[in-house]
Motif scaffolding. Structure first.
Motif, mmCIF file in Angstrom:
data_model
loop_
_atom_site.group_PDB
_atom_site.id
_atom_site.type_symbol
_atom_site.label_atom_id
_atom_site.label_comp_id
_atom_site.label_asym_id
_atom_site.label_seq_id
_atom_site.Cartn_x
_atom_site.Cartn_y
_atom_site.Cartn_z
ATOM 1 N N VAL A 1 -10.379 0.678 3.676
ATOM 2 C CA VAL A 1 -10.294 -0.782 3.639
ATOM 3 C C VAL A 1 -10.664 -1.382 4.992
ATOM 4 O O VAL A 1 -11.430 -2.344 5.078
ATOM 5 N N LEU B 1 -13.128 -4.773 -2.769
ATOM 6 C CA LEU B 1 -12.756 -3.635 -1.931
ATOM 7 C C LEU B 1 -12.723 -2.330 -2.720
ATOM 8 O O LEU B 1 -13.233 -1.299 -2.260
ATOM 9 N N ASN B 2 -12.117 -2.362 -3.905
ATOM 10 C CA ASN B 2 -11.978 -1.121 -4.668
ATOM 11 C C ASN B 2 -13.331 -0.505 -5.044
ATOM 12 O O ASN B 2 -13.591 0.662 -4.749
ATOM 13 N N THR C 1 -8.425 2.823 -0.908
ATOM 14 C CA THR C 1 -8.061 2.081 -2.106
ATOM 15 C C THR C 1 -7.704 3.042 -3.240
ATOM 16 O O THR C 1 -8.065 4.221 -3.214
ATOM 17 N N SER C 2 -6.997 2.504 -4.236
ATOM 18 C CA SER C 2 -6.621 3.337 -5.374
ATOM 19 C C SER C 2 -7.853 3.838 -6.118
ATOM 20 O O SER C 2 -7.865 4.969 -6.634
ATOM 21 N N ASN D 1 -9.327 -6.648 -5.191
ATOM 22 C CA ASN D 1 -9.514 -5.515 -6.101
ATOM 23 C C ASN D 1 -10.914 -5.424 -6.682
ATOM 24 O O ASN D 1 -11.425 -4.331 -6.934
ATOM 25 N N SER E 1 0.829 -1.202 0.000
ATOM 26 C CA SER E 1 0.000 0.000 0.000
ATOM 27 C C SER E 1 0.864 1.252 0.000
ATOM 28 O O SER E 1 1.762 1.406 0.824
ATOM 29 N N SER F 1 -7.413 -7.408 5.218
ATOM 30 C CA SER F 1 -7.882 -6.042 4.987
ATOM 31 C C SER F 1 -8.142 -5.326 6.307
ATOM 32 O O SER F 1 -7.866 -4.132 6.446
ATOM 33 N N SER G 1 -15.360 0.596 -1.939
ATOM 34 C CA SER G 1 -14.818 1.806 -1.301
ATOM 35 C C SER G 1 -15.144 3.044 -2.126
ATOM 36 O O SER G 1 -15.449 4.106 -1.574
#
Length: 327
Positions: A223, A212-213, A273-274, A209, A146, A265, A216
């Motif tokens: 996360v 979560l992504n 997240t990104s 991914n 991260s 997580s 979020s």
């Protein structure tokens, strides 16, 4: 799999490359800057590519669990002049297609083309086409680490015991060139390992991914919040179970159960997240690689993936409504 990587702590003592290599990094996001900075500190000649007209920062500064500064060269992407020993591609999946045909011109027969994209990668169904890197020179990297870009040339790094950069060939081979690249990265303090099971690692990361992504980005939660709130935890577990079933149908499987992935997580805690970072910044989201691609694979296998479809629908709707951005 390659040997264990030394810890990449906040110090930079002992980072001295036997021979510096010429390395190009395409992508000035968190991971691109992290790799560029660590490799530069190890004595490599690193150039970070910028979009035309983008102001060049003054080096790279890391904060958080690692604290260092590194001098790198910045150049407009159209002004890169190879051949480079490594061409590290750390752009978002939706920014990759126009770059692919130009990559071969940045290297020669010894260049390693390294891709850090999330989701189902571009090489998943094989490599074919003029101007593309040769398959034997392609390295896929599954990142378990991260970092967040807080400003141009500035990143905040988070360290955990499970940080890894898993490097592999699309065909599963492990050769001397791949081992050498991973060794270069470890020498720079990057926790790199080689793997003969790259597809399995892609599916394993996609468990997080693809759930979560988007969740979020829809909710604005970190996360840790998603993993500990009972309602969102249930959504994560169900979505991860769908990815795990697809991985089994693909013949690759995954390394973790949904319960184990959610527990990791929860340990990460207050990380954004990104995809949430991109949404807050008004940037395009990696919806196609993270959700549309696995949904298409599910259709081929005849697998029902209602959670993935729900996340995709909600994200597609909210992405067209900027006023609904989480704050």
């Amino acid at each position: 799999m390659g040997g264990p990587a030394p810890p990449a702590g906040p110090g930079t003592a002992g980072l001295r490359a036997v021979r510096g290599k010429s390395i190009a990094v395409l992508g000035g996001g968190s991971l691109g800057l992290y790799l560029a900075g660590r490799l530069a500190l190890a004595g490599h000649r690193v150039t970070v590519a910028l979009r035309p007209g983008t102001p060049a920062p003054s080096g790279i500064v890391a904060e958080g669990d690692e604290q260092w500064s590194a001098a790198v060269e910045y150049a407009d992407i159209g002004r890169l002049r190879g051949p480079y020993a490594q061409v590290i591609v750390a752009v978002k999946s939706h920014d990759l297609p126009p770059l692919l045909p130009a990559l071969a011109a940045l290297g020669d027969g010894a260049t390693e083309y390294v891709f850090l994209q999330n989701g189902i990668p571009w090489w998943w169904r094989g490599i074919a086409g003029d101007g593309l890197p040769r398959a034997r020179q392609v390295v896929g990297v599954v990142v378990q680490h991260s970092a967040e870009r807080t400003a141009p040339g500035r990143i905040r790094v988070r360290r955990t015991a499970g940080d890894r950069y898993l490097c592999g060939r699309p065909d599963g081979s492990v050769d001397a060139a791949l081992e050498s690249l991973a060794a270069d990265w470890r020498h720079a303090g990057i926790p790199a390992e080689t793997t003969p099971a790259l597809r399995r690692q892609v599916w394993t990361k996609l468990m997080g991914n693809a759930t979560l992504n988007p969740l979020s980005a829809i909710t604005g939660a970190t996360v840790g919040e998603l993993a500990t709130e009972p309602a969102t935890r249930a959504v994560l577990l169900a979505g991860m179970a769908e990815i795990a079933r697809l991985a089994e149908r693909d013949g690759a499987g995954v390394d973790n159960t949904p319960e184990q992935r959610v527990a990791r997580s929860a340990e990460v805690g207050g990380v954004r997240t990104s995809m949430l970072q991109d949404r807050l910044a008004g940037r395009p989201l990696e919806t196609e690689a993270l959700l549309a691609a696995p949904i298409a694979i599910a259709e081929e296998y005849g697998e029902a993936v209602p959670v993935l479809r729900t996340l995709y629908g909600c994200l597609a709707f909210s992405s067209t409504s900027p006023e609904r951005n989480p704050t």
